[in-house]
Motif scaffolding. Structure first.
Motif, PDB file in Angstrom:
ATOM      1  N   HIS A   1       0.819  -1.213   0.000  1.00 32.36           N
ATOM      2  CA  HIS A   1       0.000   0.000   0.000  1.00 32.36           C
ATOM      3  C   HIS A   1       0.849   1.258   0.000  1.00 32.36           C
ATOM      4  CE1 HIS A   1      -3.073  -2.857   1.010  1.00 32.36           C
ATOM      5  NE2 HIS A   1      -2.374  -3.236   2.060  1.00 32.36           N
ATOM      6  N   LYS A   2       0.292   2.267  -0.643  1.00 37.24           N
ATOM      7  CA  LYS A   2       0.977   3.547  -0.671  1.00 37.24           C
ATOM      8  C   LYS A   2       0.999   4.134   0.744  1.00 37.24           C
ATOM      9  CE  LYS A   2       0.786   7.835  -3.300  1.00 37.24           C
ATOM     10  NZ  LYS A   2       0.117   8.525  -4.397  1.00 37.24           N
ATOM     11  N   GLY A   3       2.152   4.692   1.143  1.00 33.65           N
ATOM     12  CA  GLY A   3       2.274   5.243   2.487  1.00 33.65           C
ATOM     13  C   GLY A   3       2.115   6.757   2.488  1.00 33.65           C
ATOM     14  N   TYR A   4       1.511   7.272   3.574  1.00 35.08           N
ATOM     15  CA  TYR A   4       1.341   8.722   3.702  1.00 35.08           C
ATOM     16  C   TYR A   4       1.935   9.172   5.023  1.00 35.08           C
ATOM     17  CZ  TYR A   4      -2.047   7.939  -0.010  1.00 35.08           C
ATOM     18  OH  TYR A   4      -2.644   7.566  -1.180  1.00 35.08           O
ATOM     19  N   CYS A   5       2.914  10.042   4.928  1.00 34.21           N
ATOM     20  CA  CYS A   5       3.516  10.589   6.135  1.00 34.21           C
ATOM     21  C   CYS A   5       3.130  12.059   6.231  1.00 34.21           C
ATOM     22  CB  CYS A   5       5.032  10.441   6.075  1.00 34.21           C
ATOM     23  SG  CYS A   5       5.870  11.313   7.392  1.00 34.21           S
ATOM     24  N   ILE A   6       2.464  12.430   7.315  1.00 34.13           N
ATOM     25  CA  ILE A   6       2.028  13.814   7.472  1.00 34.13           C
ATOM     26  C   ILE A   6       2.802  14.441   8.626  1.00 34.13           C
ATOM     27  CG2 ILE A   6       0.061  15.334   7.894  1.00 34.13           C
ATOM     28  CD1 ILE A   6      -1.641  12.793   6.923  1.00 34.13           C
ATOM     29  N   LEU A   7       3.529  15.500   8.302  1.00 32.66           N
ATOM     30  CA  LEU A   7       4.297  16.197   9.323  1.00 32.66           C
ATOM     31  C   LEU A   7       3.491  17.397   9.784  1.00 32.66           C
ATOM     32  CD1 LEU A   7       7.673  16.261   7.336  1.00 32.66           C
ATOM     33  CD2 LEU A   7       7.065  14.680   9.165  1.00 32.66           C
ATOM     34  N   LEU A   8       3.076  17.395  11.028  1.00 28.06           N
ATOM     35  CA  LEU A   8       2.317  18.524  11.551  1.00 28.06           C
ATOM     36  C   LEU A   8       3.254  19.422  12.340  1.00 28.06           C
ATOM     37  CD1 LEU A   8      -1.050  17.058  12.859  1.00 28.06           C
ATOM     38  CD2 LEU A   8      -0.684  18.599  10.920  1.00 28.06           C
TER      39      LEU A   8
END
Ligand code: ADP
Ligand code: MG
Length: 683
Positions: A575-582
């Motif tokens: 699966h495609k990975g999503y990294c969200i930097l807040l």
């Protein structure tokens, strides 16, 4: 003329009081005093203008003390305030600055109205008053020594108890002129075209800032030379030890290749070849396998261990944590049990009966530190793989290796280390690099968002969970005393439970007991938990291919390399990975740092950026290398200097391998280590 190595007190060059103060700081010879290098220089050929607003950097001002007073704030706080006026009449700026010292009563005896002073510090605005708190300062006197203290680039030293800044400067100046320059030279000439004596002169009393810097670089070369000499020394001592001849049978390896549903990457094959070449020589292998998370290190380890056991010995893999040991064990079982390999798991406190022991002696043993203390684990340990070695203490590494004949050792690390630092930290290891990712894996996208976008982020996480994926919601560690406002994982946990009310959310942090941590991880791995609120405990090696989202809160508070490590936990499956930097988005430098992660996924590039942005001292600190106490650690980013040091060390030991011939004097530079596998300094 005196020798630089005579006892200072016996020289009678200085008053006994000064000599005693220097001696108690460990500076008991002229050479030692001269090696007390300035922490910075001040260009006193011109001073800064008195500012009329806050400054972002320290300024250096010269002026006259026109007022001094002691104030009380409450019953506890005593504040000594000194008003300094611009001696030049205040044409520019405000012309006045207030210096303050809190609870330092002795200062009021040192600095009083009427003194001409130099003050150095950052100016802040306190309700309209411009103030420097606890400045560095120096009182100017008319003692005919002006040429040392004024109208030139002046050295500023770290304080030595019992000796004023000015006095120390005078002593060093005196020593530079009174001692025989020849006695300052070292046994090994590192530079053809300048003497050490000249470098001492330049580092203390330079004619330009560049001159001081080039003198520092010269001394840095000396320090790095010593470091590299030790590294090369250990390498060659290691090469003299009797190792094992392994890897002459490749039956298992061929079966393993044939059983894989994919082809190994070029980098994997190359690394295996390099390892095999080491195994086939009689000297003990000592190799580092470096590769980003997901680059396929585990498969290289498996292949190497198969080569080893094919020669009849046992092989062991050591992981830094129980979770990782178990994970490796399961991976190994999956790939190697079909080949009939006997595997065993050895961890500390866990009841291992859940994992059936093989019949007959295990060929491959996987475990944690517990392996080290259990000498009956092995009959004939020939090959050791150490995963994530910087999490291991040096002593532990040594004690494992001391258990038998010197085994071949492969150290694996997923922490990409800039090349300059590799030369230093892992200088005594040969290096193989996995610089190629296996094909066909889920892609990873990284995006930077301001914290205000949390609702959108929540929505996105929900969508992913609805599709059956899992998420990590990561928070930085928060010290209780900390004033900075950052919520901890524990505080955030109930919020996320509410946001993701349709799903089960877990919490994991360092304060949990190991069994509790294991249980939570187990639930997440099995999919019983859809999301995991976590601190950085998930950093190392955890593998849950179904996890596709990671939200990193307060991302500005993590190091770049650490963020990269963390995001390596996702996008591991198909699966495609999503990294969200807040981030709060307030600090431009932090934003610049985080953008690096949006732009590249190359671990080495990120490591270089980290080094550039944070400086070698900080980077080394997090690597726990023990190298941060280097005197010239700021030069660790200077690859040409490190190469030069390494070449000089190589040449030295090539000319005199045991340092008992022409370079005999350098034997003193070799530091004793318990074992040739030790790092240059204690970790
Ligand atoms: P690392 O230990 O470096 O983090 P792993 O060895 O665990 O990486 O490999 C990461 C993932 O990639 C695993 O799921 C593994 O099955 C897969 N993998 C490894 N090598 C290859 C390859 N040559 N081709 C395809 N997939 C691979
Ligand atoms: Mg791994």
């Amino acid at each position: 003329m005196f020798s630089a190595h005579t006892d200072l007190a016996s020289l009678l060059l200085l008053p006994a009081r000064d000599a005693a103060a220097l001696a108690s700081a460990g500076l008991d010879t002229p050479a030692a005093v001269l090696a007390h290098f300035p922490k910075r220089h001040e260009d006193r050929r011109r001073f800064d203008d008195f500012p009329n607003q806050e400054t972002s950097h320290a300024v250096c001002l010269r002026g006259l003390v026109i007022d001094a007073s002691l104030k009380f704030a409450g019953s506890q706080r005593r504040i000594y305030e000194v008003v300094v006026m611009n001696g030049m009449g205040g044409v520019f700026g405000s012309g006045k600055i207030t210096c303050r010292w809190f609870n330092m009563p002795f200062i009021q005896k040192i600095i009083v109205a009427g003194h001409e002073v130099i003050v150095h510090g950052k100016v802040k605005d306190a309700n309209g008053r411009l103030i420097i708190d606890h400045p560095e300062f120096e009182i100017l006197t008319d003692d005919g020594e002006a040429s040392i203290h004024l109208d030139r680039i002046v050295p500023i030293y770290r304080n030595i108890s019992g000796i004023a800044q000015r006095r120390l400067r005078e002593i060093i100046h005196l020593l530079l002129h009174q001692i025989d320059p020849a006695t300052l030279e070292s046994s090994h000439k590192l530079s053809e075209n300048s003497t050490r004596a000249a470098a001492f002169q330049k580092i203390h009393f330079p004619e330009s800032i560049e001159q001081a810097q080039s003198a520092r670089r010269r001394f840095a070369l000396e320090e790095f030379f010593t470091l590299q000499l030790n590294v090369v020394w250990r390498r060659s001592r290691n090469a003299e030890r009797k190792g094992r001849l392994l890897g002459n049978r490749t039956t298992y390896l061929k079966q393993f290749y044939a059983s894989l549903p994919f082809d190994l990457t070029g980098a994997q094959k190359r690394s295996i070849k390099e390892i095999l070449a080491d195994m086939r020589t009689p000297r003990p292998m000592n190799r580092l396998l470096q590769g980003d998370v997901g680059s396929g290190k585990t498969f290289v380890a498996m292949a190497s261990m198969l080569l080893a056991i094919d020669s009849g010995c046992q092989a062991a893999l050591m992981a830094p944590t129980q979770i990782l040991a178990e994970q490796h064990y399961l991976t190994f079982c999956r790939w190697l049990e079909p080949l009939g390999i006997r595997l065993a798991l050895r961890t500390g406190n866990r009841d291992e009966s859940s994992h059936p022991e093989p019949e007959g002696e295990p060929q491959i043993i996987i475990g944690t530190h517990a392996l080290l203390y259990d000498s009956v684990s092995f009959r004939d340990l020939g090959f050791v793989v150490i995963d994530e070695q910087h999490k291991f203490g040096v002593a532990q590494r040594a004690s494992l290796i001391l258990q038998g004949v010197v085994p071949d050792v492969l150290v694996m690390t997923a922490t990409p280390i800039p090349r300059t630092l590799t030369l230093t930290i892992y200088g005594d290891l040969d290096v193989s690099v996995l610089d190629e990712k296996p094909p066909g894996r889920g892609k990873l996208v990284t995006a930077l968002r301001v914290a205000a976008k949390q609702p959108d982020v929540t929505k996105f996480v929900k969508e992913q969970l609805k599709q059956g994926r899992q998420a990590y919601l990561v928070y930085p560690l928060v010290e209780e005393s900390e004033v900075l406002k950052a919520e901890s994982a524990t505080e955030a946990f109930p919020k996320w439970q509410k946001r993701l009310s349709a799903h089960r959310v877990g919490l994991i942090h360092g304060k949990l007991r190991p069994e509790e941590k294991d249980a939570v991880m187990q639930q997440f791995r099995q999919g019983d938990l859809a999301a995991l609120v976590a601190t950085t405990v998930i950093e190392v090696g955890v593998d849950v291919p179904n996890a596709s989202v990671m939200v990193l809160h307060h991302a500005e508070r993590f190091g770049l390399a650490q963020l990269h490590q963390l995001r390596g936990r996702i996008g591991r499956g198909e699966h495609k990975g999503y990294c969200i930097l807040l981030t709060d988005g307030k600090n431009p430098e932090a934003l610049e740092k985080l953008r690096v992660l949006e732009q590249t996924s190359d671990g080495f590039e990120i490591a270089e950026a980290d080094l550039r942005l944070r400086g070698p001292g900080n980077v080394l600190g997090t690597l726990q290398s023990g190298l941060s106490d280097l005197r010239f650690s700021d030069f660790l980013a200077d690859i040409s200097l490190l190469r030069e040091a390494r070449e000089l060390a190589d040449q030295t030991l090539a000319a005199d391998p045991h340092l008992d011939g022409i370079h005999r004097a350098m034997r003193d530079l070799i530091r004793p280590t318990d074992h040739p596998f030790d790092l240059p300094t204690t970790a």
